[in-house]
Design an enzyme around this catalytic site. Structure first.
Site, short mmCIF file in Angstrom:
data_model
loop_
_atom_site.label_atom_id
_atom_site.label_comp_id
_atom_site.label_asym_id
_atom_site.label_seq_id
_atom_site.Cartn_x
_atom_site.Cartn_y
_atom_site.Cartn_z
N ASP A 226 32.85 7.39 -35.95
CA ASP A 226 32.04 7.68 -37.13
C ASP A 226 31.22 6.47 -37.59
O ASP A 226 30.03 6.58 -37.86
CB ASP A 226 32.91 8.20 -38.26
CG ASP A 226 33.74 9.39 -37.82
OD1 ASP A 226 33.27 10.16 -36.96
OD2 ASP A 226 34.88 9.54 -38.32
N GLU B 19 36.23 15.88 -41.67
CA GLU B 19 37.16 15.16 -42.54
C GLU B 19 37.04 15.64 -43.98
O GLU B 19 38.04 15.75 -44.69
CB GLU B 19 36.89 13.66 -42.47
CG GLU B 19 37.24 13.03 -41.14
CD GLU B 19 37.02 11.53 -41.10
OE1 GLU B 19 37.49 10.89 -40.15
OE2 GLU B 19 36.35 11.00 -42.02
#
Length: 275
Positions: free
Chosen positions: A53, A166
């Protein structure tokens, strides 16, 4: 499609299929426009861990910075990468590979071990237990403090790495890694992030490695999937509107419902979502 599944997808703006190159361009334009509209800022600040990420968000930001500097000769922008290990990072080689790929204008290291240990000691002196989970929550908050200190001195904006795979579970620390100014990966699932890194010709090791937050001392390098109790493959399929096993779907939905408050600003008397 399940009714709650449709709501989650709509809330997080996940698309079932993306064109990676188009999403790269979309993210870069978004980052450029933010700085254009806020001329008081001259830099982007991002914590680079060596995971998928931060590698993706960092590379998108550097492309935006390079394009802005090419287009604008009056103001020079920069990307500042912040390394924030707790002591020695086990996968430091991945972090260095990510930095080599991103090519930030500056790298600043703010090791959080001393600050985290000092806060732990202070809290324990006050009579709190401060177990391993609590320390795992303190670490990202210390990182946030340091990132904003860097941003303050460099007229910077803090980039977050939160994404749909997430965000659905609140799988971030509120006022820690969730405390940011701009999130260019919002709307993407984990699979789509990998597709974008592949299109950017990132080293395979940076997006094929097992994702881990690495916050708990007693369970170092704990895989995200183990912490969530469901695989990213199931999460991505669910967010793309596909049918998955009932137990996996229920786990995802329970995580979403239990973490609702983490996806909102502090509640005021005018908020109605929780009534």
């Amino acid at each position: 499609m399940r009714s709650l599944q449709a709501k989650i997808i709509a809330t997080l703006h996940v698309q079932p299929i993306i064109d990676p190159k188009q999403e790269i361009s979309r993210s870069v334009d978004f980052l450029k426009q933010y700085l254009r509209l806020n001329p008081q800022y001259q830099s982007y600040v991002i914590a680079v861990s060596g995971g998928q990420d931060s590698t993706l968000a960092g590379k998108l930001a550097q492309i935006a910075i390079q394009e802005l500097n090419s287009e604008n000769h009056l103001q020079q922008y920069e990307l500042i990468a912040v390394r924030q290990p707790y002591g020695a990072q086990r996968d430091e080689a991945d972090a260095q590979a990510a930095l080599a790929f991103i090519e930030p204008n500056q790298v600043i290291t703010t090791n959080i071990k001393t600050a985290t240990d000092a806060m732990t000691t202070a809290l324990r002196t006050s009579g709190l237990a401060v177990d391993d989970m609590s320390r795992g929550s303190i670490k990202p908050k210390m990182r946030m403090i340091a990132q904003y200190a860097v941003a303050r001195e460099h007229q910077g904006v803090v980039i977050g790495t939160d994404h749909a795979a997430e965000a659905f579970a609140g799988f971030f620390t509120k006022y820690g890694d969730g405390g940011t100014d701009i999130n260019p990966l919002w709307r993407l699932n984990k699979r789509q992030g990998r597709q974008m890194l592949a299109a950017l010709q990132a080293p395979h090791s940076l997006y094929e490695k097992v994702p881990t937050a690495d916050l708990e001392d007693e369970r170092p390098q704990l895989a995200d999937e183990a912490a969530l109790g469901v695989s990213y493959n199931d999460i991505d399929d669910y967010l793309e509107g596909k049918v998955i096993a009932e137990h996996a779907a229920k786990t995802i939905e329970n995580l979403y419902l239990a973490s609702e408050q983490k996806r909102h600003e502090p509640v005021t008397i005018y908020d109605t979502w929780f009534y």
